[in-house]
Motif scaffolding. Structure first.
Motif, PDB file in Angstrom:
ATOM      1  N   GLY A  88       0.816  -1.216   0.000  1.00  0.00           N
ATOM      2  CA  GLY A  88       0.000   0.000   0.000  1.00  0.00           C
ATOM      3  C   GLY A  88       0.843   1.256   0.000  1.00  0.00           C
ATOM      4  N   THR A  89       1.939   1.232   0.759  1.00  0.00           N
ATOM      5  CA  THR A  89       2.841   2.389   0.788  1.00  0.00           C
ATOM      6  C   THR A  89       3.453   2.618  -0.588  1.00  0.00           C
ATOM      7  OG1 THR A  89       3.372   1.982   3.114  1.00  0.00           O
ATOM      8  CG2 THR A  89       4.894   3.362   1.865  1.00  0.00           C
ATOM      9  N   GLY A  90       3.930   1.541  -1.198  1.00  0.00           N
ATOM     10  CA  GLY A  90       4.507   1.659  -2.541  1.00  0.00           C
ATOM     11  C   GLY A  90       3.486   2.110  -3.566  1.00  0.00           C
ATOM     12  N   LEU A  91       2.267   1.597  -3.451  1.00  0.00           N
ATOM     13  CA  LEU A  91       1.200   1.982  -4.384  1.00  0.00           C
ATOM     14  C   LEU A  91       0.854   3.457  -4.231  1.00  0.00           C
ATOM     15  CD1 LEU A  91      -0.973   1.219  -6.457  1.00  0.00           C
ATOM     16  CD2 LEU A  91      -2.451   0.568  -4.539  1.00  0.00           C
ATOM     17  N   PHE A  92       0.781   3.926  -2.973  1.00  0.00           N
ATOM     18  CA  PHE A  92       0.468   5.338  -2.730  1.00  0.00           C
ATOM     19  C   PHE A  92       1.510   6.252  -3.375  1.00  0.00           C
ATOM     20  CE2 PHE A  92       1.510   9.068  -0.116  1.00  0.00           C
ATOM     21  CZ  PHE A  92       0.346   9.804  -0.283  1.00  0.00           C
ATOM     22  N   PHE A  93       2.797   5.988  -3.104  1.00  0.00           N
ATOM     23  CA  PHE A  93       3.845   6.834  -3.670  1.00  0.00           C
ATOM     24  C   PHE A  93       3.912   6.704  -5.190  1.00  0.00           C
ATOM     25  CE2 PHE A  93       5.864   6.693   0.677  1.00  0.00           C
ATOM     26  CZ  PHE A  93       5.748   8.050   0.910  1.00  0.00           C
ATOM     27  N   THR A  94       3.620   5.520  -5.706  1.00  0.00           N
ATOM     28  CA  THR A  94       3.640   5.322  -7.161  1.00  0.00           C
ATOM     29  C   THR A  94       2.603   6.208  -7.836  1.00  0.00           C
ATOM     30  OG1 THR A  94       4.466   3.055  -7.014  1.00  0.00           O
ATOM     31  CG2 THR A  94       3.260   3.652  -9.011  1.00  0.00           C
ATOM     32  N   ILE A  95       1.403   6.252  -7.284  1.00  0.00           N
ATOM     33  CA  ILE A  95       0.338   7.076  -7.862  1.00  0.00           C
ATOM     34  C   ILE A  95       0.601   8.560  -7.603  1.00  0.00           C
ATOM     35  CG2 ILE A  95      -2.135   7.615  -7.744  1.00  0.00           C
ATOM     36  CD1 ILE A  95      -2.606   4.653  -7.086  1.00  0.00           C
ATOM     37  N   TYR A  96       1.018   8.871  -6.377  1.00  0.00           N
ATOM     38  CA  TYR A  96       1.267  10.271  -6.004  1.00  0.00           C
ATOM     39  C   TYR A  96       2.381  10.890  -6.841  1.00  0.00           C
ATOM     40  CZ  TYR A  96       2.348  14.300  -3.028  1.00  0.00           C
ATOM     41  OH  TYR A  96       2.588  15.569  -2.559  1.00  0.00           O
ATOM     42  N   LEU A  97       3.428  10.110  -7.111  1.00  0.00           N
ATOM     43  CA  LEU A  97       4.572  10.609  -7.886  1.00  0.00           C
ATOM     44  C   LEU A  97       4.484  10.264  -9.364  1.00  0.00           C
ATOM     45  CD1 LEU A  97       7.395   9.726  -5.326  1.00  0.00           C
ATOM     46  CD2 LEU A  97       6.371  11.968  -5.740  1.00  0.00           C
ATOM     47  N   LYS A  98       3.350   9.704  -9.774  1.00  0.00           N
ATOM     48  CA  LYS A  98       3.072   9.413 -11.180  1.00  0.00           C
ATOM     49  C   LYS A  98       4.073   8.424 -11.789  1.00  0.00           C
ATOM     50  CE  LYS A  98       0.932  13.900 -11.717  1.00  0.00           C
ATOM     51  NZ  LYS A  98       1.152  15.306 -12.040  1.00  0.00           N
ATOM     52  N   PHE A  99       4.200   7.288 -11.148  1.00  0.00           N
ATOM     53  CA  PHE A  99       4.994   6.174 -11.639  1.00  0.00           C
ATOM     54  C   PHE A  99       6.451   6.557 -11.964  1.00  0.00           C
ATOM     55  CE2 PHE A  99       0.679   4.858 -12.147  1.00  0.00           C
ATOM     56  CZ  PHE A  99       0.691   3.474 -11.946  1.00  0.00           C
ATOM     57  N   PRO A 100       7.192   7.005 -10.955  1.00  0.00           N
ATOM     58  CA  PRO A 100       8.597   7.379 -11.199  1.00  0.00           C
ATOM     59  C   PRO A 100       9.454   6.197 -11.631  1.00  0.00           C
ATOM     60  CG  PRO A 100       8.145   7.271  -8.842  1.00  0.00           C
ATOM     61  CD  PRO A 100       6.827   7.154  -9.541  1.00  0.00           C
ATOM     62  N   GLN A 101       9.086   4.960 -11.204  1.00  0.00           N
ATOM     63  CA  GLN A 101       9.878   3.796 -11.593  1.00  0.00           C
ATOM     64  C   GLN A 101       9.806   3.533 -13.090  1.00  0.00           C
ATOM     65  OE1 GLN A 101       6.774   3.772 -10.325  1.00  0.00           O
ATOM     66  NE2 GLN A 101       6.298   1.726  -9.539  1.00  0.00           N
ATOM     67  N   VAL A 102       8.790   4.079 -13.738  1.00  0.00           N
ATOM     68  CA  VAL A 102       8.667   3.949 -15.192  1.00  0.00           C
ATOM     69  C   VAL A 102       9.254   5.181 -15.881  1.00  0.00           C
ATOM     70  CG1 VAL A 102       7.068   3.706 -17.129  1.00  0.00           C
ATOM     71  CG2 VAL A 102       6.621   2.498 -14.975  1.00  0.00           C
ATOM     72  N   ARG A 103       8.881   6.369 -15.395  1.00  0.00           N
ATOM     73  CA  ARG A 103       9.296   7.612 -16.043  1.00  0.00           C
ATOM     74  C   ARG A 103      10.803   7.860 -15.934  1.00  0.00           C
ATOM     75  NH1 ARG A 103       7.392  12.417 -14.192  1.00  0.00           N
ATOM     76  NH2 ARG A 103       6.893  11.671 -12.090  1.00  0.00           N
TER      77      ARG A 103
END
Length: 417
Positions: A27-42
């Motif tokens: 859940g923590t990872g999902l929250f930051f992923t959405i909040y930061l707009k998928f930085p692991q991809v961008r």
């Protein structure tokens, strides 16, 4: 040892093995992923450019390069977690556990991006000129929660033994003992001396050593793993299918494996995923805080690559070795402690589908299984039980041809249990 094992098991049930743990971590990872707009991809492509030194500046504050900081952090994750961690996850949760390890790694890429960026931003320069950072620094300096920083620092020291030192040393010692017959105490002593020679030189020497060892050991492991995968190439496709087909159904009993529910595979996959890549554990940011850069986000981008390399690449390769070769559902000669066994009342047969279904319900805590613990005596003569009426389960599989032993050196036991 059984009492100590039970204490550790109780602690695990309250923390890493608790029902809420996977939801909080993902859940923590999902929250930051959405909040930061998928930085692991961008930022994935840019992260590779940063780690190769394209944006390095010689006069930037810090002790190590981006690449050395990455290999230092990876040195604590690429190892037992990629081999024993994956094997244990598959053994306990079946093929579906590998999927949840991937999920943990994908969202963990963002979690690590956040924790490393913050650790680098709030790092301190020590009196000797070196950099020091980690979650305890931003807990103190930004959150103004010194008590939490102290608690985290203490917990990190303790966990460094449980997830960093002991599993690695034990894995090496037992492997060398079983292969070459060397005394584990001697192996452990040599490892301790070699480790001291490295860590007593501080972060600079640690980074210098890991920058050479980590890529080499990863390459050797990948080459060896692919040798097994190519030998079982026809099973690679079915292995992938089994991972995805079991995600929402759980793994049925097959071979020596007694199966796992969806919830259990989910829990074990996330649990072992954290053990593998340490995203959210707070240990990697301590190494990354020493990187030479005046832009904390750039080091955060570098850390995105850790879960990708460690879990999505290396753990996947390990999973394919285990699944394609079929060893995950086979049984082998093994030595296990009393604390790892369940002695059940009644005789259950591995070849009986009804018995397997009953034990599947038992080990997964489902209602209506009717299985009870054996409470009678077991008469043992020269290591073999001479009475019947019980079944031994080792972790989550049938135990066969059991020999009871005692002492050091080991000798066959005779008496009553």
């Amino acid at each position: 040892m059984e009492a100590f094992h039970n204490i550790l098991k109780s602690m695990d049930g309250m923390l890493g093995g608790a029902w809420w743990f996977p939801y909080v971590l993902l859940g923590t990872g999902l929250f930051f992923t959405i909040y930061l707009k998928f930085p692991q991809v961008r930022y994935f492509k840019h992260a590779w450019k940063v780690v190769t030194g394209k944006y390095d500046k010689a006069n930037s504050p810090g002790d190590t390069s981006h690449f050395r900081a990455l290999t230092t952090a990876l040195s604590g994750t690429v190892g037992t977690g990629n081999i024993g961690g994956v094997a244990f996850a598959l053994f306990l949760g079946g093929p579906a556990a590998l999927f949840w390890m991937w999920a943990t790694a994908f969202f963990g890429m963002t979690t690590k991006f956040v924790e490393v960026t913050l650790s680098h931003k709030y790092r301190d320069k020590t009196p000797d000129g070196s950099m020091a950072g980690g979650p305890m620094y931003y807990m103190d300096k930004r959150l103004n929660m010194k008590w939490l920083a102290i608690a985290f620092a203490i917990a990190t020291v303790i966990s460094s033994f449980g997830t960093g030192n002991l599993p690695q040393s034990n894995g090496i010692a037992t492997s060398i003992e079983s292969t070459f017959g060397f005394d584990p105490l001697m192996v452990g002593s040599i490892l301790g001396i070699l480790l001291a020679l490295v860590i007593l030189g501080g972060i600079t020497r640690i980074a210098a050593v890991t920058s050479k060892i980590v890529p080499l050991m990863a390459l050797i492991y990948v080459v060896g793993a692919f040798a097994v995968i190519f030998a079982n190439l026809e099973n690679v496709g079915p292995a992938f299918v089994s991972v995805f087909s079991d995600v929402f159904t759980g793994s049925a009993a097959t071979g020596g494996f007694l199966g796992a529910t969806i919830a259990y595979a989910f829990n074990r996959g996330v649990n072992r995923g954290l053990f593998s890549n340490e995203a959210g554990q707070g240990s990697a940011p301590i190494a990354h805080a020493a990187a030479k850069t005046d832009e904390p986000v750039s080091e955060g981008m570098v850390s995105i690559l850790e879960p990708f390399i460690d879990t999505i690449i290396i753990c996947t390769i390990t999973g394919l070795v285990i699944l394609s070769s079929g060893v995950w559902k086979e049984k082998h000669m093994n030595t296990f402690d009393r604390s790892d066994m369940h002695i059940l009342a009644g005789t259950y047969v591995e070849s009986d589908a009804a018995d397997k279904e009953t034990l599947f319900a038992y080990i997964n805590d489902l209602d209506g299984h009717g299985v009870t613990d054996y409470t009678g005596d077991i008469q043992v003569v020269n290591g073999k039980a001479v009475n019947a009426g019980f079944t031994i389960i080792n972790a989550r599989s049938f135990a066969e041809n059991v020999t009871f032993s005692i002492g050091e050196p080991v000798d066959n036991y005779t008496g009553m249990l």
